[in-house]
Write a protein that holds these residues in place. Sequence first.
Motif, PDB file in Angstrom:
ATOM      1  N   TYR A  90      28.411  62.844  27.719  1.00 61.95           N
ATOM      2  CA  TYR A  90      28.121  64.228  27.365  1.00 61.95           C
ATOM      3  C   TYR A  90      27.338  64.292  26.059  1.00 61.95           C
ATOM      4  O   TYR A  90      27.621  63.562  25.111  1.00 61.95           O
ATOM      5  N   ASP A  91      26.351  65.199  26.044  1.00 66.76           N
ATOM      6  CA  ASP A  91      25.537  65.358  24.848  1.00 66.76           C
ATOM      7  C   ASP A  91      26.197  66.339  23.878  1.00 66.76           C
ATOM      8  O   ASP A  91      27.346  66.772  24.082  1.00 66.76           O
ATOM      9  N   ALA A  92      25.479  66.694  22.822  1.00 65.48           N
ATOM     10  CA  ALA A  92      26.043  67.547  21.782  1.00 65.48           C
ATOM     11  C   ALA A  92      26.388  68.942  22.291  1.00 65.48           C
ATOM     12  O   ALA A  92      27.198  69.645  21.686  1.00 65.48           O
ATOM     13  N   GLN A  93      25.804  69.339  23.400  1.00 68.11           N
ATOM     14  CA  GLN A  93      26.105  70.644  23.996  1.00 68.11           C
ATOM     15  C   GLN A  93      27.114  70.531  25.141  1.00 68.11           C
ATOM     16  O   GLN A  93      27.292  71.452  25.927  1.00 68.11           O
ATOM     17  N   ASN A  94      27.755  69.354  25.255  1.00 65.94           N
ATOM     18  CA  ASN A  94      28.746  69.098  26.304  1.00 65.94           C
ATOM     19  C   ASN A  94      28.126  69.095  27.706  1.00 65.94           C
ATOM     20  O   ASN A  94      28.817  69.333  28.700  1.00 65.94           O
ATOM     21  N   LYS A  95      26.858  68.799  27.800  1.00 58.39           N
ATOM     22  CA  LYS A  95      26.188  68.679  29.094  1.00 58.39           C
ATOM     23  C   LYS A  95      26.153  67.205  29.498  1.00 58.39           C
ATOM     24  O   LYS A  95      25.914  66.327  28.660  1.00 58.39           O
ATOM     25  N   PRO A  96      26.363  66.908  30.785  1.00 55.47           N
ATOM     26  CA  PRO A  96      26.376  65.507  31.213  1.00 55.47           C
ATOM     27  C   PRO A  96      24.979  64.901  31.247  1.00 55.47           C
ATOM     28  O   PRO A  96      24.004  65.580  31.593  1.00 55.47           O
ATOM     29  N   TYR A  97      24.878  63.645  30.861  1.00 57.14           N
ATOM     30  CA  TYR A  97      23.633  62.905  31.006  1.00 57.14           C
ATOM     31  C   TYR A  97      23.968  61.516  31.557  1.00 57.14           C
ATOM     32  O   TYR A  97      25.063  60.989  31.355  1.00 57.14           O
ATOM     33  N   GLU A  98      23.016  60.911  32.258  1.00 53.42           N
ATOM     34  CA  GLU A  98      23.254  59.658  32.960  1.00 53.42           C
ATOM     35  C   GLU A  98      23.407  58.483  31.989  1.00 53.42           C
ATOM     36  O   GLU A  98      22.677  58.381  31.003  1.00 53.42           O
ATOM     37  N   VAL A  99      24.368  57.597  32.289  1.00 52.96           N
ATOM     38  CA  VAL A  99      24.547  56.369  31.518  1.00 52.96           C
ATOM     39  C   VAL A  99      24.451  55.186  32.482  1.00 52.96           C
ATOM     40  O   VAL A  99      23.399  54.565  32.595  1.00 52.96           O
ATOM     41  N   PRO A 124      35.682  77.292  15.992  1.00 52.64           N
ATOM     42  CA  PRO A 124      35.039  78.150  16.979  1.00 52.64           C
ATOM     43  C   PRO A 124      33.986  77.370  17.761  1.00 52.64           C
ATOM     44  O   PRO A 124      33.393  76.428  17.245  1.00 52.64           O
ATOM     45  N   LEU A 125      33.742  77.797  18.986  1.00 54.94           N
ATOM     46  CA  LEU A 125      32.853  77.055  19.873  1.00 54.94           C
ATOM     47  C   LEU A 125      31.495  76.784  19.246  1.00 54.94           C
ATOM     48  O   LEU A 125      31.005  75.665  19.263  1.00 54.94           O
ATOM     49  N   ALA A 126      30.901  77.782  18.637  1.00 54.81           N
ATOM     50  CA  ALA A 126      29.561  77.600  18.079  1.00 54.81           C
ATOM     51  C   ALA A 126      29.551  76.571  16.970  1.00 54.81           C
ATOM     52  O   ALA A 126      28.586  75.841  16.773  1.00 54.81           O
ATOM     53  N   ALA A 127      30.648  76.500  16.238  1.00 58.55           N
ATOM     54  CA  ALA A 127      30.713  75.548  15.129  1.00 58.55           C
ATOM     55  C   ALA A 127      31.071  74.161  15.607  1.00 58.55           C
ATOM     56  O   ALA A 127      30.735  73.159  14.983  1.00 58.55           O
ATOM     57  N   THR A 128      31.769  74.101  16.740  1.00 55.35           N
ATOM     58  CA  THR A 128      32.313  72.834  17.190  1.00 55.35           C
ATOM     59  C   THR A 128      31.278  71.965  17.895  1.00 55.35           C
ATOM     60  O   THR A 128      31.180  70.770  17.654  1.00 55.35           O
ATOM     61  N   LEU A 129      30.510  72.558  18.787  1.00 54.91           N
ATOM     62  CA  LEU A 129      29.618  71.762  19.610  1.00 54.91           C
ATOM     63  C   LEU A 129      28.583  71.052  18.755  1.00 54.91           C
ATOM     64  O   LEU A 129      27.929  71.638  17.912  1.00 54.91           O
ATOM     65  N   GLY A 130      28.461  69.768  18.998  1.00 57.48           N
ATOM     66  CA  GLY A 130      27.451  69.006  18.298  1.00 57.48           C
ATOM     67  C   GLY A 130      27.896  68.428  16.989  1.00 57.48           C
ATOM     68  O   GLY A 130      27.165  67.667  16.383  1.00 57.48           O
ATOM     69  N   LEU A 131      29.077  68.791  16.485  1.00 62.76           N
ATOM     70  CA  LEU A 131      29.533  68.255  15.214  1.00 62.76           C
ATOM     71  C   LEU A 131      30.125  66.877  15.394  1.00 62.76           C
ATOM     72  O   LEU A 131      30.704  66.550  16.408  1.00 62.76           O
ATOM     73  N   ALA A 132      30.011  66.057  14.388  1.00 60.58           N
ATOM     74  CA  ALA A 132      30.678  64.758  14.363  1.00 60.58           C
ATOM     75  C   ALA A 132      30.920  64.401  12.913  1.00 60.58           C
ATOM     76  O   ALA A 132      30.107  64.689  12.042  1.00 60.58           O
ATOM     77  N   ALA A 133      32.055  63.787  12.646  1.00 60.73           N
ATOM     78  CA  ALA A 133      32.354  63.352  11.284  1.00 60.73           C
ATOM     79  C   ALA A 133      32.145  61.865  11.192  1.00 60.73           C
ATOM     80  O   ALA A 133      32.638  61.113  12.015  1.00 60.73           O
ATOM     81  N   CYS A 134      31.400  61.432  10.204  1.00 60.10           N
ATOM     82  CA  CYS A 134      31.117  60.012  10.034  1.00 60.10           C
ATOM     83  C   CYS A 134      31.772  59.526   8.764  1.00 60.10           C
ATOM     84  O   CYS A 134      31.553  60.102   7.701  1.00 60.10           O
ATOM     85  N   GLY A 135      32.553  58.477   8.872  1.00 60.72           N
ATOM     86  CA  GLY A 135      33.231  57.940   7.706  1.00 60.72           C
ATOM     87  C   GLY A 135      32.383  56.890   7.023  1.00 60.72           C
ATOM     88  O   GLY A 135      31.876  55.984   7.662  1.00 60.72           O
ATOM     89  N   GLY A 136      32.237  57.000   5.722  1.00 63.72           N
ATOM     90  CA  GLY A 136      31.517  55.988   4.964  1.00 63.72           C
ATOM     91  C   GLY A 136      30.028  56.253   4.936  1.00 63.72           C
ATOM     92  O   GLY A 136      29.474  56.932   5.774  1.00 63.72           O
ATOM     93  N   GLY A 137      29.364  55.693   3.985  1.00 59.33           N
ATOM     94  CA  GLY A 137      27.929  55.851   3.870  1.00 59.33           C
ATOM     95  C   GLY A 137      27.183  54.786   4.618  1.00 59.33           C
ATOM     96  O   GLY A 137      27.759  53.914   5.235  1.00 59.33           O
ATOM     97  N   ASP A 138      25.861  54.828   4.531  1.00 58.21           N
ATOM     98  CA  ASP A 138      25.032  53.880   5.244  1.00 58.21           C
ATOM     99  C   ASP A 138      24.456  52.808   4.329  1.00 58.21           C
ATOM    100  O   ASP A 138      23.653  51.993   4.747  1.00 58.21           O
ATOM    101  N   SER A 139      24.850  52.848   3.072  1.00 60.68           N
ATOM    102  CA  SER A 139      24.313  51.859   2.152  1.00 60.68           C
ATOM    103  C   SER A 139      25.056  50.543   2.297  1.00 60.68           C
ATOM    104  O   SER A 139      26.210  50.497   2.708  1.00 60.68           O
ATOM    105  N   GLY A 140      24.396  49.438   1.938  1.00 59.60           N
ATOM    106  CA  GLY A 140      25.048  48.129   1.982  1.00 59.60           C
ATOM    107  C   GLY A 140      24.844  47.453   3.315  1.00 59.60           C
ATOM    108  O   GLY A 140      24.500  48.064   4.318  1.00 59.60           O
ATOM    109  N   GLY A 141      25.063  46.117   3.325  1.00 64.26           N
ATOM    110  CA  GLY A 141      24.876  45.352   4.535  1.00 64.26           C
ATOM    111  C   GLY A 141      26.074  45.441   5.451  1.00 64.26           C
ATOM    112  O   GLY A 141      27.134  45.949   5.096  1.00 64.26           O
ATOM    113  N   THR A 142      25.890  44.969   6.669  1.00 68.56           N
ATOM    114  CA  THR A 142      26.966  44.970   7.657  1.00 68.56           C
ATOM    115  C   THR A 142      27.115  43.584   8.256  1.00 68.56           C
ATOM    116  O   THR A 142      26.198  42.756   8.191  1.00 68.56           O
ATOM    117  N   ASP A 143      28.257  43.335   8.849  1.00 70.72           N
ATOM    118  CA  ASP A 143      28.567  42.043   9.445  1.00 70.72           C
ATOM    119  C   ASP A 143      28.767  42.208  10.947  1.00 70.72           C
ATOM    120  O   ASP A 143      29.836  42.642  11.395  1.00 70.72           O
TER     121      ASP A 143
END
Length: 542
Positions: free
Chosen positions: A71-80, A13-32
């Motif tokens: 587009y931001d989490a509310q699907n509004k345009p912002y300048e890049v 549903p729209l209210a649940a969808t806007l602003g959601l994002a799924a992130c894979g993996g945790g933030d622990s550990g180093g990166t290359d």
Amino acid sequence: MQVRRLAAWTALPLAATLGLAACGGGDSGGTDPNATVSIQIGEPQHLIPTNTNESSGNQVLSALFTPLVDYDAQNKPYEVAAESVTSSDNVVWTIKLKDGYTFHNGEKVTSDSYLNAWNYGAYAPNGQGNAYFFEKIAGYDDLQAEDPDGDGPQKAAEPKAKTMTGLKKVDDLTFTVTLAKPYTEFKTVLGYNAFYPLPQAAFSAPGVIKAGFEDAPVGNGPFKMKGTWQHDAKVEVERYDAYPGEKPKVAGAEFRIYQQLTAAYADVLSDNLDVDVTVPTENLSTAASDLGDRFQQSPASAFQFIAFPTYQKEFSTPEVRKAISMAIDRDEIAKSIFKGSQVSARSFVSPVVAGYRDDTCGEACEFDPGKAKAAYQAAGGPAQLEITYNGDGGHKDWVDATCNQLKANLGVDCVGTAEPKFSDLLTKVEDKQPVGLIRMGWLMDYPSMENYLGPLYTTNGSSNYYGYSNPDFDRLVQEGSTSATQEEAIQKYQQAEDILAKDMPVIPLRFGQNNFAHSTKVKNVEVDLFQVVDLTKIEVVS
């Protein structure tokens, strides 16, 4: 793999969808930061921004180019890449560019970079698939081929002009865009890839793209080409160190081209592929146990549908089209084939956009096999049906299930036919070769009802591959786009959608979400509403 961002998943549903994002993996550990990632795509049809209107090509271009707005989490345009996009009347728009952006060859991004690219895209003889997106700009009509005899393109004269009068350079970092009519959502539209800039190096002469440029596009984005497009194999990009925007956390990406989604899934299981953007339907029931938290889901703007070649006599009447729609049990296919990862669609726009309404399709989308068969026979529907789909998109199971339902419920023969690649299917459809019913889908270009209506169903829509035309529909979409407020625009768009329910040029099937997977080597994997992997977020675990 799918038309301009086509896909297959479950929308929330729209209210649940806007602003959601799924992130894979945790933030622990180093990166290359010196490592690269591999991402599954299909063979792009094109890699020129004004000619790229499918999701695999868009994934590549999103790495090579930076849009004027995002587009931001509310699907509004912002300048890049834009410093500002302003208008006092929704007719004359002033676009000021941020200083410091350069193309990958060192060339400075200027107003001319946009004006030249847009004029090239709009000029009819160039045959750009996204030309439609420039039609609201004053002077666009003069760039279209004249057809005084009404005999089609073969009799057409050269256009009156090669550049749009509505585009004016103010200085190197400022230009104005004058529209033929007011358009409240013009700033929103500028996030689409058709509005990317091109360097002078792209042209061998004014208005002429240099031979070979498409195999090694030069953009203004966070990554640059590494070598050339290896057709049916891969496209490689590497970090552009002079990029002034948000820096990516990886050194590059290999967009690996797969003919079969099952092969990509096997590779991500064995850590030989970092991101599988589309988990095959046949693996959805086991993906969570196969991958654990490496199987991810996120909201998408996907709309899956079957289109009718309305220019063919056997599919020219709404009665035949409605009967076929009523013979399909959407809920059963969503449950048995997609394991609940998609939901049935009974509307023509996605729940992620403002103005969405449930069940706008009405009776035509209600499963009623008895009424469907009687209506089909009364309308003289064909005794044989064919559904053509792209074999590289994981569609065989649901197409076969749909055919089985049509056989049982209409008493017809039905067969699913696979084209190897989506680009092959599009080419056949564009040439109006007989392909029967057409498996199609849509991921929005920008967040608006208009984007689900104009390109797909207006007479000259950029992705109206099936010949649908209704003057009243065209008029309402146009009136919506020129409305003073979004609320007024939505009212017009909803009236236009009601016409689709009467004409049924397509059969709404499902709304979806992204079902994707990643290897153990990466983290912070995000796939957005446009089915694009965010290459500024993804990291390689060291």
